[in-house]
Design a protein around this motif. Structure first.
Motif, PDB file in Angstrom:
ATOM      1  N   ALA A  85     -23.696  11.280 104.847  1.00  9.86           N
ATOM      2  CA  ALA A  85     -23.520  12.837 104.599  1.00  9.86           C
ATOM      3  C   ALA A  85     -24.050  12.961 103.218  1.00  9.86           C
ATOM      4  CB  ALA A  85     -21.863  13.171 104.940  1.00  9.86           C
ATOM      5  N   SER A  86     -24.552  12.089 102.693  1.00  3.82           N
ATOM      6  CA  SER A  86     -24.850  12.283 101.276  1.00  3.82           C
ATOM      7  C   SER A  86     -23.784  12.726 100.080  1.00  3.82           C
ATOM      8  CB  SER A  86     -26.025  13.300 101.163  1.00  3.82           C
ATOM      9  OG  SER A  86     -27.237  12.795 101.693  1.00  3.82           O
ATOM     10  N   VAL A  87     -22.652  11.992 100.399  1.00  2.00           N
ATOM     11  CA  VAL A  87     -21.697  12.340  99.425  1.00  2.00           C
ATOM     12  C   VAL A  87     -21.170  10.959  98.780  1.00  2.00           C
ATOM     13  CG1 VAL A  87     -20.707  14.293 100.726  1.00  2.00           C
ATOM     14  CG2 VAL A  87     -19.715  11.907 101.256  1.00  2.00           C
ATOM     15  N   ASP A  88     -20.455  10.903  97.709  1.00  2.00           N
ATOM     16  CA  ASP A  88     -19.821   9.746  97.033  1.00  2.00           C
ATOM     17  C   ASP A  88     -18.761   9.317  97.872  1.00  2.00           C
ATOM     18  OD1 ASP A  88     -21.891  10.010  94.881  1.00  2.00           O
ATOM     19  OD2 ASP A  88     -20.559  11.181  93.869  1.00  2.00           O
ATOM     20  N   GLU A  89     -18.469   8.133  98.088  1.00  2.00           N
ATOM     21  CA  GLU A  89     -17.398   7.405  98.755  1.00  2.00           C
ATOM     22  C   GLU A  89     -16.420   7.344  97.450  1.00  2.00           C
ATOM     23  OE1 GLU A  89     -15.979   3.391 100.891  1.00  2.00           O
ATOM     24  OE2 GLU A  89     -18.087   3.580 100.755  1.00  2.00           O
ATOM     25  N   THR A  90     -15.300   8.052  97.778  1.00  2.00           N
ATOM     26  CA  THR A  90     -14.223   8.284  96.447  1.00  2.00           C
ATOM     27  C   THR A  90     -12.855   7.469  97.213  1.00  2.00           C
ATOM     28  OG1 THR A  90     -13.771  10.608  97.239  1.00  2.00           O
ATOM     29  CG2 THR A  90     -15.239   9.921  95.441  1.00  2.00           C
ATOM     30  N   ALA A  91     -12.012   7.539  96.294  1.00  2.00           N
ATOM     31  CA  ALA A  91     -10.577   7.131  96.782  1.00  2.00           C
ATOM     32  C   ALA A  91      -9.872   8.372  97.494  1.00  2.00           C
ATOM     33  CB  ALA A  91      -9.760   6.640  95.618  1.00  2.00           C
ATOM     34  N   SER A  92      -9.167   8.142  98.419  1.00  2.00           N
ATOM     35  CA  SER A  92      -8.381   9.049  99.104  1.00  2.00           C
ATOM     36  C   SER A  92      -7.044   8.995  99.194  1.00  2.00           C
ATOM     37  CB  SER A  92      -8.972   9.065 100.701  1.00  2.00           C
ATOM     38  OG  SER A  92      -8.872   8.080 101.273  1.00  2.00           O
ATOM     39  N   SER A  93      -6.425   9.815  99.441  1.00  2.00           N
ATOM     40  CA  SER A  93      -4.768  10.010  99.659  1.00  2.00           C
ATOM     41  C   SER A  93      -4.344   9.949 101.298  1.00  2.00           C
ATOM     42  CB  SER A  93      -4.117  11.099  98.826  1.00  2.00           C
ATOM     43  OG  SER A  93      -2.833  11.435  99.370  1.00  2.00           O
ATOM     44  N   PRO A  94      -3.566   9.236 101.708  1.00  2.00           N
ATOM     45  CA  PRO A  94      -3.067   9.104 103.045  1.00  2.00           C
ATOM     46  C   PRO A  94      -2.485  10.548 103.440  1.00  2.00           C
ATOM     47  CG  PRO A  94      -2.048   7.463 101.776  1.00  2.00           C
ATOM     48  CD  PRO A  94      -2.838   8.378 100.825  1.00  2.00           C
ATOM     49  N   ALA A  95      -2.073  11.572 102.517  1.00  2.00           N
ATOM     50  CA  ALA A  95      -1.409  12.597 102.671  1.00  2.00           C
ATOM     51  C   ALA A  95      -2.587  13.692 102.841  1.00  2.00           C
ATOM     52  CB  ALA A  95      -0.586  13.254 101.406  1.00  2.00           C
ATOM     53  N   GLU A  96      -3.742  13.360 102.804  1.00  2.00           N
ATOM     54  CA  GLU A  96      -4.751  14.565 102.916  1.00  2.00           C
ATOM     55  C   GLU A  96      -4.639  15.220 104.317  1.00  2.00           C
ATOM     56  OE1 GLU A  96      -8.396  12.617 102.096  1.00  2.00           O
ATOM     57  OE2 GLU A  96      -8.076  12.637  99.911  1.00  2.00           O
ATOM     58  N   PHE A  97      -4.353  14.406 105.189  1.00  2.00           N
ATOM     59  CA  PHE A  97      -4.404  14.985 106.715  1.00  2.00           C
ATOM     60  C   PHE A  97      -3.561  14.024 107.693  1.00  2.00           C
ATOM     61  CE2 PHE A  97      -7.905  12.379 107.153  1.00  2.00           C
ATOM     62  CZ  PHE A  97      -8.027  11.613 108.040  1.00  2.00           C
ATOM     63  N   THR A  98      -2.905  14.370 108.974  1.00  2.21           N
ATOM     64  CA  THR A  98      -2.270  13.407 109.691  1.00  2.21           C
ATOM     65  C   THR A  98      -3.050  13.534 110.899  1.00  2.21           C
ATOM     66  OG1 THR A  98      -0.549  14.962 110.190  1.00  2.21           O
ATOM     67  CG2 THR A  98      -0.016  13.584 108.500  1.00  2.21           C
ATOM     68  N   ILE A  99      -2.914  12.674 111.972  1.00  2.26           N
ATOM     69  CA  ILE A  99      -3.397  12.625 113.214  1.00  2.26           C
ATOM     70  C   ILE A  99      -2.262  12.618 113.950  1.00  2.26           C
ATOM     71  CG2 ILE A  99      -4.769  11.412 114.782  1.00  2.26           C
ATOM     72  CD1 ILE A  99      -6.084  10.090 112.669  1.00  2.26           C
ATOM     73  N   GLY A 100      -2.145  13.642 114.901  1.00  2.73           N
ATOM     74  CA  GLY A 100      -0.945  13.802 115.376  1.00  2.73           C
ATOM     75  C   GLY A 100      -1.047  13.376 116.912  1.00  2.73           C
ATOM     76  N   HIS A 101      -0.043  12.630 117.406  1.00  4.22           N
ATOM     77  CA  HIS A 101      -0.079  11.995 118.744  1.00  4.22           C
ATOM     78  C   HIS A 101       1.438  12.443 119.485  1.00  4.22           C
ATOM     79  CE1 HIS A 101      -0.561   8.911 122.023  1.00  4.22           C
ATOM     80  NE2 HIS A 101       0.640   8.657 121.860  1.00  4.22           N
ATOM     81  N   ASN A 102       1.235  13.278 120.046  1.00  2.00           N
ATOM     82  CA  ASN A 102       2.304  14.281 120.863  1.00  2.00           C
ATOM     83  C   ASN A 102       2.603  13.400 122.157  1.00  2.00           C
ATOM     84  OD1 ASN A 102       3.362  16.798 119.486  1.00  2.00           O
ATOM     85  ND2 ASN A 102       0.945  16.752 119.184  1.00  2.00           N
ATOM     86  N   VAL A 103       4.165  13.130 122.286  1.00  2.00           N
ATOM     87  CA  VAL A 103       4.620  12.450 123.441  1.00  2.00           C
ATOM     88  C   VAL A 103       5.746  13.478 124.143  1.00  2.00           C
ATOM     89  CG1 VAL A 103       3.846  10.086 122.661  1.00  2.00           C
ATOM     90  CG2 VAL A 103       6.032  10.973 122.251  1.00  2.00           C
ATOM     91  N   ALA A 104       5.925  12.962 125.347  1.00  2.00           N
ATOM     92  CA  ALA A 104       6.915  13.779 126.254  1.00  2.00           C
ATOM     93  C   ALA A 104       8.311  13.550 126.128  1.00  2.00           C
ATOM     94  CB  ALA A 104       6.626  13.398 127.465  1.00  2.00           C
TER      95      ALA A 104
END
Length: 140
Positions: free
Chosen positions: A66-85
């Protein structure tokens, strides 16, 4: 542009370790690592519902591609939702994730909006939320 997502790619530091977590720990089907015949092409795909795919790809390769720098990230940038019943399915999924080596950051609990959820992090600290929402119907 149509509002459509077909692949969610997670950048990982150790492709084998992440493959083991998702395949062996969570029990998700995959053909394993493919694309090794191409320089910088190693990736693992997991088919999800409704045609969506989860891909695991080395972080450094994403940065290069992607021609970007690999930088530190925060786990709070996004969540992945797994919905269940059900609430029980939240508890079961969280237990499976923990047994697979996930870090539980927020144990399952009732939420003020009427649902029940908990959070865990995968080996690369990607943040997952396992959710039962009484207003959200789970389709096959």
């Amino acid at each position: 542009m149509e509002p459509r997502i077909t692949v969610v790619t997670l950048g990982v530091s150790d492709l084998e370790k992440s493959l083991t977590f998702y395949r062996d720990g969570l029990g998700w089907p995959t053909e394993g690592i493919v694309g090794t015949e191409f320089e910088g092409g190693a990736v693992a795909f997991f088919p999800l519902s409704n045609g969506l795919q989860l891909a695991l790809y080395p972080k450094h390769q994403i940065a290069e591609d992607a021609s970007v720098d690999e930088t530190a990230s925060s786990p709070a940038e996004f969540t992945i939702g797994h919905n269940v019943a059900s609430k029980e399915e939240v508890d079961d999924a969280m237990q499976t994730a923990e047994e697979a080596g996930a870090k539980i950051t927020d144990s399952p609990r009732d939420r003020e909006w009427g649902g029940y959820s908990g959070h865990f992090q995968d080996p690369d600290e990607h943040l997952w939320e396992v959710v039962w929402n009484p207003q959200f119907e789970i389709g096959e």
